[in-house]
Design a protein around this motif. Structure first.
Motif, mmCIF file in Angstrom:
data_model
loop_
_atom_site.group_PDB
_atom_site.id
_atom_site.type_symbol
_atom_site.label_atom_id
_atom_site.label_comp_id
_atom_site.label_asym_id
_atom_site.label_seq_id
_atom_site.Cartn_x
_atom_site.Cartn_y
_atom_site.Cartn_z
ATOM 1 N N GLU A 61 0.834 -1.211 0.000
ATOM 2 C CA GLU A 61 0.000 0.000 0.000
ATOM 3 C C GLU A 61 0.870 1.264 0.000
ATOM 4 O O GLU A 61 0.605 2.225 -0.734
ATOM 5 N N GLU A 64 2.543 1.844 -3.368
ATOM 6 C CA GLU A 64 1.586 2.428 -4.321
ATOM 7 C C GLU A 64 1.399 3.916 -4.049
ATOM 8 O O GLU A 64 1.371 4.730 -4.985
ATOM 9 N N ARG A 65 1.292 4.263 -2.773
ATOM 10 C CA ARG A 65 1.094 5.676 -2.427
ATOM 11 C C ARG A 65 2.334 6.498 -2.775
ATOM 12 O O ARG A 65 2.223 7.615 -3.301
ATOM 13 N N ARG A 67 4.500 5.940 -5.148
ATOM 14 C CA ARG A 67 4.573 6.139 -6.605
ATOM 15 C C ARG A 67 3.522 7.139 -7.081
ATOM 16 O O ARG A 67 3.740 7.853 -8.055
ATOM 17 N N TYR A 105 10.594 2.666 -10.778
ATOM 18 C CA TYR A 105 9.341 2.508 -11.505
ATOM 19 C C TYR A 105 9.471 3.245 -12.836
ATOM 20 O O TYR A 105 9.776 4.431 -12.881
#
Length: 201
Positions: A61, A64-65, A67, A105
Motif C-alpha cells: 500500500e 503504491e502511495r 509512486r 518505476y
C-alpha cells in the motif's frame, strides 16, 4: 556499441525529490521515517526501504502511495548529475547507443529523463543481477552505475563495469565488488570513453 547507465545518483541526483516524497508519506501516515538517512542509501528497490519503516503487510500500500505522490513532488527538484548530459552525448558522438536501466518505476524514471533532457531507451524495475536482462537484450558492452548492485548487474551481463563514486558506495567498495573502472563522477566519463574506444579500435 551500446552503453547502459543507471539512473539514481548516476545520471540524476534524486535525493531532494525522494526526500520530498518520503516527507509527504510521513505527513500523511504519521509514521516516523528518517528521510535524511533514506537518501544516503539509494539504489535498492523501494519496497526494501519501506520495509524498514512499515510492517510487511503495509508495504504494498505504501509503495503504491509513494509512486502516486512521486510525479508531483520528486521530478521538479531533481537535477542531472554533473557530467550526465555530456556522458550521454559522448556515447552518441562515438557512434554508440545510450540506454538507461534502473530499479525505479519506469514511468517515473521516464519523467526524470524528460525533465533533465536525456534521450535514451529505458528499462525500469530491474535491480542488481536482474539488470542483466535488459543489458543482454540490448547488447550493452558497458554499464555505468554508482552502486555495488550495478557492478553485479554489469558482471552478470558480461559487460564492462564502470562505476562512479557519486552514490552510497565509495570507490574502494565499488572496486572490491568487481568494478573494472572507477571514476570520481561522470565528468571523467567522456575522457575515459575516448581512451576506451581508441584502444578497442
Amino acid at each position: 556499441m551500446t552503453v547502459g547507465f543507471d539512473l539514481d545518483m548516476t545520471l540524476i541526483d534524486s535525493r531532494p525529490g525522494i526526500k520530498a516524497v518520503y516527507d509527504r508519506l510521513v505527513a500523511e501516515t504519521g509514521v516516523y521515517i528518517d528521510t535524511e538517512l533514506v537518501v544516503t542509501r539509494l539504489g535498492p528497490p523501494l519496497d526494501e526501504e519501506l520495509a524498514n519503516w512499515f510492517p510487511a503487510e503495509r508495504v504494498p500500500e505504501m509503495s503504491e502511495r509513494y509512486r502516486a505522490l512521486y510525479p508531483a513532488h520528486a521530478i521538479e527538484p531533481t537535477p542531472a548529475m554533473p557530467g550526465a548530459l555530456a556522458a550521454i552525448d559522448a556515447v552518441r558522438a562515438a557512434g554508440g547507443r545510450p540506454v538507461v536501466v534502473t530499479a525505479k518505476y519506469e514511468p517515473n524514471a521516464r519523467m526524470h529523463l524528460d525533465h533533465v533532457g536525456i534521450r535514451a531507451d529505458l528499462r525500469g524495475w530491474l535491480w542488481a543481477e536482474a539488470k542483466a536482462e535488459a543489458l543482454l537484450e540490448w547488447g550493452a558492452s558497458v554499464y555505468v552505475g554508482d552502486h555495488v548492485g550495478d557492478v553485479r548487474g554489469a558482471r552478470t551481463a558480461g559487460a564492462l563495469s564502470v562505476a562512479v563514486a557519486t552514490g552510497p558506495c565509495g570507490a574502494d567498495e565499488l572496486r572490491a565488488a568487481g568494478a573494472d573502472v572507477v571514476l570520481a563522477d561522470l565528468t571523467e566519463f567522456p575522457g575515459w570513453l575516448a581512451d576506451y574506444t581508441s584502444a578497442a579500435a
